[in-house]
Design a protein around this motif. Sequence first.
Motif, PDB file in Angstrom:
ATOM      1  N   MET A  17      22.666  39.973   0.426  1.00  0.00           N
ATOM      2  CA  MET A  17      23.481  38.652   0.427  1.00  0.00           C
ATOM      3  C   MET A  17      24.058  38.574  -1.136  1.00  0.00           C
ATOM      4  O   MET A  17      23.553  38.903  -2.151  1.00  0.00           O
ATOM      5  CB  MET A  17      22.370  37.265   0.238  1.00  0.00           C
TER       6      MET A  17
ATOM      7  N   GLY B 286      17.646  32.110  -4.805  1.00  0.00           N
ATOM      8  CA  GLY B 286      17.864  33.403  -4.510  1.00  0.00           C
ATOM      9  C   GLY B 286      16.994  34.498  -4.900  1.00  0.00           C
ATOM     10  O   GLY B 286      16.304  35.423  -4.365  1.00  0.00           O
TER      11      GLY B 286
ATOM     12  N   SER C  80      14.627  36.747  -2.595  1.00  0.00           N
ATOM     13  CA  SER C  80      14.679  38.192  -2.590  1.00  0.00           C
ATOM     14  C   SER C  80      13.303  38.829  -2.766  1.00  0.00           C
ATOM     15  O   SER C  80      13.223  39.749  -2.104  1.00  0.00           O
ATOM     16  CB  SER C  80      15.653  38.463  -3.880  1.00  0.00           C
TER      17      SER C  80
ATOM     18  N   VAL D 220      19.944  40.646  -3.214  1.00  0.00           N
ATOM     19  CA  VAL D 220      20.819  39.565  -3.363  1.00  0.00           C
ATOM     20  C   VAL D 220      21.372  39.817  -4.784  1.00  0.00           C
ATOM     21  O   VAL D 220      20.899  40.376  -5.871  1.00  0.00           O
ATOM     22  CB  VAL D 220      20.230  38.091  -3.467  1.00  0.00           C
TER      23      VAL D 220
END
Lengths: 328, 328, 328, 328
Positions: free
Chosen positions: D101, D113, D117, D124
Amino acid sequence: MSKKVKKIGLMTSGGDSPGMNAAIRAVVRTCAYYHVECVGYYRGFQGMIAGDSIPLNARSVRNIVNQGGTILQSARSKDFLTEEGRKKAAENLRNEGVDAMVLIGGDGTFRGGQVFSKEHKIPVIGVPGTIDNDIFGTHYTIGYDTALNTVVEAIDKIRDTASSHNRLFFVEVMGRDAGFIALNSGIGAGAEEILIPEEDLGMDRLLDSLERSRRAGKTSSIVVVSEGDKIGKNVFELADYVKENLPYYDARVTVLGHIQRGGRPSCFDRVLASRLSVKAVELLLDGKKNLMVGMMNNEIESCSLDQALKGKHNINKDLLRISEILST
Amino acid sequence: MSKKVKKIGLMTSGGDSPGMNAAIRAVVRTCAYYHVECVGYYRGFQGMIAGDSIPLNARSVRNIVNQGGTILQSARSKDFLTEEGRKKAAENLRNEGVDAMVLIGGDGTFRGGQVFSKEHKIPVIGVPGTIDNDIFGTHYTIGYDTALNTVVEAIDKIRDTASSHNRLFFVEVMGRDAGFIALNSGIGAGAEEILIPEEDLGMDRLLDSLERSRRAGKTSSIVVVSEGDKIGKNVFELADYVKENLPYYDARVTVLGHIQRGGRPSCFDRVLASRLSVKAVELLLDGKKNLMVGMMNNEIESCSLDQALKGKHNINKDLLRISEILST
Amino acid sequence: MSKKVKKIGLMTSGGDSPGMNAAIRAVVRTCAYYHVECVGYYRGFQGMIAGDSIPLNARSVRNIVNQGGTILQSARSKDFLTEEGRKKAAENLRNEGVDAMVLIGGDGTFRGGQVFSKEHKIPVIGVPGTIDNDIFGTHYTIGYDTALNTVVEAIDKIRDTASSHNRLFFVEVMGRDAGFIALNSGIGAGAEEILIPEEDLGMDRLLDSLERSRRAGKTSSIVVVSEGDKIGKNVFELADYVKENLPYYDARVTVLGHIQRGGRPSCFDRVLASRLSVKAVELLLDGKKNLMVGMMNNEIESCSLDQALKGKHNINKDLLRISEILST
Amino acid sequence: MSKKVKKIGLMTSGGDSPGMNAAIRAVVRTCAYYHVECVGYYRGFQGMIAGDSIPLNARSVRNIVNQGGTILQSARSKDFLTEEGRKKAAENLRNEGVDAMVLIGGDGTFRGGQVFSKEHKIPVIGVPGTIDNDIFGTHYTIGYDTALNTVVEAIDKIRDTASSHNRLFFVEVMGRDAGFIALNSGIGAGAEEILIPEEDLGMDRLLDSLERSRRAGKTSSIVVVSEGDKIGKNVFELADYVKENLPYYDARVTVLGHIQRGGRPSCFDRVLASRLSVKAVELLLDGKKNLMVGMMNNEIESCSLDQALKGKHNINKDLLRISEILST
């Protein structure tokens, strides 16, 4: 028959508006063109009372056609509401040899000018300069078009963030007594609703309309609210009421405020200011007095200050219908 | 009596102009409001001939009111000048069930539309969209006001550098046949001279005027030149001639070009486009045909396409006088 | 040890750039802050030679931080290339009691300043002001950021019309020797190709790339061309060549020209101009001389004029790669 | 060693900022360039949880480089704070075949994030997009430069009216925790005082400074106030306090609000967004993870999300000194 005008005075008064400098430039250059002296008074009636003036020639006004604000500054004057204040102003004009005045401003300016002119036999011509467009005798006032562009640019920016976050924005624009700015900028910005002083649609209709917008698939909405709107006590209360009743909306308020008065004038306002001001000087040179110049049907016309003050410039209510159709 | 209109087609044609998208949006939303279907044709007459169309509903036109250009694209079509091309277009419209067309564009667009309508009995209404403002039957065309603002902003920038370097700038603006843009932007930008197709002042007068400006103490000058100006063969030759004859001037040329067609529409153009387009659809729904909508004296009016095509929208020559006074 | 500086002179020279007025304001206010006198010379070296100067105090520079151009005007001076001219300038400075100079401009300005300083023992500090960004010793020159914004706004407008008409536009931007403007504005405007003096990609690659764009479904394209590009003789020939070889493209040319030099400075340029100019005065007060101030890695630094003149500010070639990726 | 990335997901989260669309375009085009699939999630983490996504190819992102806001929309997500929410998101990504991402946003986005992750082994990369500029590991965040220009343009307009009326204006700008916007826009707009969260100068110093300004002959003043300023409880109270103590000032308040988030991105922000986003994709393709890309000293660098979250991006306090000198 009036005696020949040899020296013209000039001032800006009331709230400033973009294009006032273009008007000042045009008055000064027209005087120069006709070989008439010109003198500017600072801060409107205040400067006339204080004798605070500056001689202006064609070169004094270079590079101002595109500047916001007014190089002569503006103010509201309490002293000018008194006979004594106006007498002092008249003395100052006579001492400087000023035979006639061009007054750039709005209603208050023209009212003061009218009384002053009658008391002291000094011809005045009014030039309508205000962003509110609420002056009878002209379809457009100087600064109004620029203010509309400033408002739609601001709402375009707000639309970016509204669309990105599925939000409802209430945007308050100027217009205490008249909905000109709200109505036209609202259509220009594609607002979902427009609230103006001239129409109290009632809170229920607003809720209905927002509800309908949402069902129609609109995920963000802009409501343009005139300062003088009658529905809520003010825009914050309005937003609170909507939040309570339509809780799925993430409602925000933005008050555009004084950015609406400033900025570089649009081409429309510069040309309008130029045409009106040339005419104002030419009327004085032609022996006319106590008139307001205006643009009616794309032509420069004039009416008496009396008419300008008694008449009412109404909004075009058909625009409300247009707005409703376009927010389908 | 005309049969009831159930599906309206829509296209943009000729040179694009800012506000065309606001017009598209207004046509589409007005159709939605009156529960009439709406379909857009791409690239003007070309798309009608090719059958290149897209159904449009109220949501299709979200967030375009402030975009320059046209989402339906535009083109000039040679094929539509042939009977065969127009026949193909009419067949496509009938196959899609389109009963009537709104045509957004200028002279060429209306001329094509008029012939087409007569040949194939399909009602059309023209909406004047062009930056040139050279259409009879409307005081303002869509895009003209925005183009004026684009031009004065550009000249404001050029003025910065002209003033800093004591230079003479020739700025060419659009307007092959009409001086509307040059005349109004020239006054708005405070140009020292304005050259338009309608008036050939002659080279000598230009030299005199520049010479006079210099003696009056102006150290920089802007001359706005319409594309269609008759004095020189073109703006570069004009500048060369002036340089030869007035060697103390450091003369430069800027051709503004296509930036004049683009950009976010002004509030004026968005409101104008909206009002004209609502009216266009309402006229069709009301059984009217072969008209052009226009804004005359701040009101939305209509005239026959025939009148629009035969009449001539003249510039206001008084503006030349204003320009002369203001460049004192 | 240098004697204490009591009066600082100031000028702007070379092509004007947005932010020069912010620099002037900062020099003047910094002098006022440290109780040092300040005097401005008009038209760069020309005014120094002519003794054409004006005393400047903190109030002299009000309301100019946001104005394009330079209130001190600018010029290129042939006389200053002569020993005699420089001698005359030095005499004028001495007569006015000016101990040191701040020179706002580009390469030519610094070269003149360096020679002058050596000959006449008058300390100078250079402030890099040019839209071209081609000065060694600073990551950014004053005016460059504003010029980039002016260019992308112009190309945004051209993109509107390019998209509406499926056209290919060649847009010429400034940069005779360096591709900074073309490269960054090209990426910012989403150009399909960028042609700069530093890289001659050859005509074939350009044709290939345009052909590839078209096959990838792009219906309109923008090619940004630096003035100093080496592929074609000029942008018009380039367009003609492409039209001959890719006849399906309706190619047009726009030369942005002098609008790139003017306009209100961006916030970046105002802050940059302010920081550099405060530093310039402080260096002089600190007894330093013959330096150029610059912004390296977000900090204000200085280097010798010698280094600034001998070094070369290279474009970041990685941006060409970025451009290629983004025009996929 | 990480497995090869074949499909990259993309979202924008937190407050939107100008340039996010340029970042989206760059991510998508870089994926296309490297022949990797790309899918966008709507409304940040919310869309990842809801599985609300859209495949994006090179043509999907045409003509957005210059648009404000984010076509993928943005939101703050409470659900993503829960393990369950994140698990749902991970399942959706796996079902769509998304290997990695790119997260465009600020602190909150990166924090989410990072946790995500670690829990779900999905690499990410963060791209800093916020107008506040308060992210460690980059000198500039996407949108900050545009916001500065929006603010100085607004204050330029307010300055017009302030100068015309001899008024004192308090202008509140965004920045709850950091004074970046206030400090830089304040210098750019030539503000007389700048109030930021990082420095509580105290009310007395403010009064002293305004008093000093007036004595120095300044007839109008602008005070830029960061949202998070500590002196007054809010900007209205601040203005009231000043009015009480300095009654000769006609003080007004303007809260700029959400216009600061929108608008067309500046060239700087478009180039920054492009460069950061190309790098973000290339890092993922290179097997890297849990990094934030940033621009340090004009170069694109990266640091761990951990560092970005723990570090603090401090304002340059020397700018306070610059501001004081310039308001002399």
